[in-house]
Design a protein around this motif. Structure first.
Motif, short mmCIF file in Angstrom:
data_model
loop_
_atom_site.label_atom_id
_atom_site.label_comp_id
_atom_site.label_asym_id
_atom_site.label_seq_id
_atom_site.Cartn_x
_atom_site.Cartn_y
_atom_site.Cartn_z
N VAL A 156 -8.52 -2.50 -2.05
CA VAL A 156 -7.89 -1.47 -1.75
C VAL A 156 -7.66 -0.44 -3.25
O VAL A 156 -8.00 0.82 -2.84
CB VAL A 156 -6.47 -1.99 -1.28
N TYR A 157 -7.52 -1.11 -4.21
CA TYR A 157 -7.63 -0.22 -5.54
C TYR A 157 -8.78 0.45 -5.64
O TYR A 157 -8.53 1.48 -6.00
CB TYR A 157 -7.08 -1.22 -6.58
N GLU A 193 -5.46 2.88 4.90
CA GLU A 193 -5.48 1.61 3.92
C GLU A 193 -4.29 0.58 4.65
O GLU A 193 -4.42 -0.64 4.28
CB GLU A 193 -5.04 1.99 2.60
N GLN A 194 -3.30 0.93 5.23
CA GLN A 194 -2.41 0.05 5.77
C GLN A 194 -2.85 -0.67 7.01
O GLN A 194 -2.28 -1.40 7.60
CB GLN A 194 -1.16 0.88 6.31
N ILE A 238 -3.69 6.86 2.68
CA ILE A 238 -2.81 5.76 2.73
C ILE A 238 -2.47 5.03 3.96
O ILE A 238 -2.52 3.80 4.11
CB ILE A 238 -1.51 6.16 2.04
N THR A 271 -11.37 -4.54 5.95
CA THR A 271 -12.53 -4.34 5.13
C THR A 271 -13.80 -5.14 5.73
O THR A 271 -13.57 -5.79 6.71
CB THR A 271 -12.41 -4.97 3.56
N TYR A 276 -6.43 -6.75 -2.26
CA TYR A 276 -5.61 -5.63 -3.13
C TYR A 276 -6.68 -4.89 -4.07
O TYR A 276 -6.67 -3.75 -4.46
CB TYR A 276 -4.67 -6.23 -3.93
N VAL A 280 0.75 -1.20 0.18
CA VAL A 280 -0.04 0.17 0.02
C VAL A 280 0.86 1.13 0.07
O VAL A 280 0.49 2.22 -0.62
CB VAL A 280 -0.90 0.07 1.10
N ARG A 323 -11.02 1.23 -3.63
CA ARG A 323 -11.10 2.42 -2.80
C ARG A 323 -10.26 3.50 -3.03
O ARG A 323 -10.54 4.82 -2.86
CB ARG A 323 -10.75 2.04 -1.17
N LEU A 324 -8.98 3.28 -3.46
CA LEU A 324 -8.20 4.48 -3.66
C LEU A 324 -8.66 5.19 -4.87
O LEU A 324 -8.44 6.23 -5.25
CB LEU A 324 -6.71 3.97 -4.09
#
Length: 233
Positions: A161-162, A97-98, A94, A102, A158, A31, A164-165
Motif C-alpha cells: 500500500v505504501y 486502497e481500502q 484512498i 493486490t 502495508y 489506510v 502504491r501511494l
C-alpha cells in the motif's frame, strides 16, 4: 481437482489469508489515516509552486502592473481549481486502497522475500507447494493460513500500500499542480490578446513612465548638443 475448485470459488481474499474479512476493518482504518499526510503534501506543493509562479510573474512583468495583477489572479484561480481536482483524485485513490486487494504474484513476491514461508516449514525449492505460475497452491496457502502469521502478512501488505501511494500521490500532484497548471496558465495568457485592452495591459506604472520620459528628454538634448558642436567644428 481441489486446486481448480478453490480457484473457481475463491473470493477476493488475499493470498494465504482466507479470513481476510476479520482484518479488513483494520486495513480500512489504517489506510484512512494516510489521507491527511497526502493532503498536507498537496498543500505544501501548492504553496511552493504558486510562490514560484508569482515570482516569475513579478520578474517578467515588473514594469507592467496591470498585466502583473491579472496574471497573479490567474495563478491563484488555476491553483485553487487544480488543488480541488487533485484532492478529489487522492480521495478516490484512498478509497480504492481500502478495498484490501493486490495481485497474487505481487504478494507472492513479498512472501518470497520474507521469512514467513520458512516459519511454516516451506522450502522455496519444494515445488509441491506452488502452482505453474510460481504462486502458492491450496496446499501452500493452507500451511501459511494461520493466525500467528497474520501480523507478519499484514505488514507485507502495508508495504505494498505504501509503495502504491508513494508512487501515485507525488505523480498526481506533479501532474495537476505543476504540469497542467503551467499549461493552463500559458493558454489563458495567450487568450489575453483576444478582446483585451492591450495598451492598458502593457501600460507602465507612473514612476517608471516618468523616468523613461525624463531619460528620453535628456537623450534628445544630448543629441541636439552634439549636432550644434558638429556644426561649429
Amino acid at each position: 481437482m481441489i486446486d481448480k475448485y478453490n480457484e473457481k470459488h475463491r473470493g477476493r481474499e488475499l493470498l494465504t489469508l482466507s479470513e481476510f474479512c476479520e482484518y479488513e476493518c483494520f486495513i480500512k482504518d489504517h489506510v484512512s489515516t494516510l489521507e491527511e499526510p497526502a493532503m498536507e503534501m498537496l498543500k505544501q506543493v501548492r504553496e511552493i509552486v504558486q510562490n514560484k509562479f508569482r515570482e516569475v510573474c513579478s520578474l517578467s512583468f515588473e514594469q507592467y502592473p496591470t498585466m502583473r495583477y491579472n496574471i497573479s489572479n490567474m495563478i491563484n484561480e488555476i491553483q485553487s481549481k487544480q488543488e480541488a481536482e487533485a484532492e478529489k483524485r487522492i480521495q478516490e485513490f484512498i478509497k480504492m486502497e481500502q478495498l484490501f486487494f493486490t495481485q497474487d504474484k505481487v504478494f507472492q513476491q513479498k512472501l518470497n522475500n520474507s521469512d514467513i514461508p520458512q516459519k511454516s516449514g516451506i522450502e522455496t525449492s519444494d515445488k509441491t507447494h506452488y502452482d505453474d505460475d510460481a504462486v502458492f497452491n491450496s496446499k501452500g496457502c493452507a500451511l501459511l493460513d494461520t493466525r500467528n502469521l497474520v501480523p507478519d502478512k499484514l505488514v507485507l501488505y502495508y508495504e505494498i500500500v505504501y509503495q502504491r501511494l508513494t508512487d501515485y500521490v507525488p505523480m498526481l500532484i506533479l501532474l495537476f499542480m505543476l504540469k497542467d497548471a503551467a499549461k493552463t496558465l500559458r493558454n489563458q495568457m495567450l487568450e489575453l490578446r483576444n478582446g483585451a485592452d492591450v495598451v492598458k495591459l502593457l501600460s507602465e506604472d507612473s514612476e517608471r513612465g516618468c523616468k523613461r520620459a525624463d531619460l528620453k528628454q535628456r537623450l534628445e538634448r544630448l543629441l541636439q548638443a552634439q549636432d550644434l558642436i558638429s556644426k561649429r567644428l
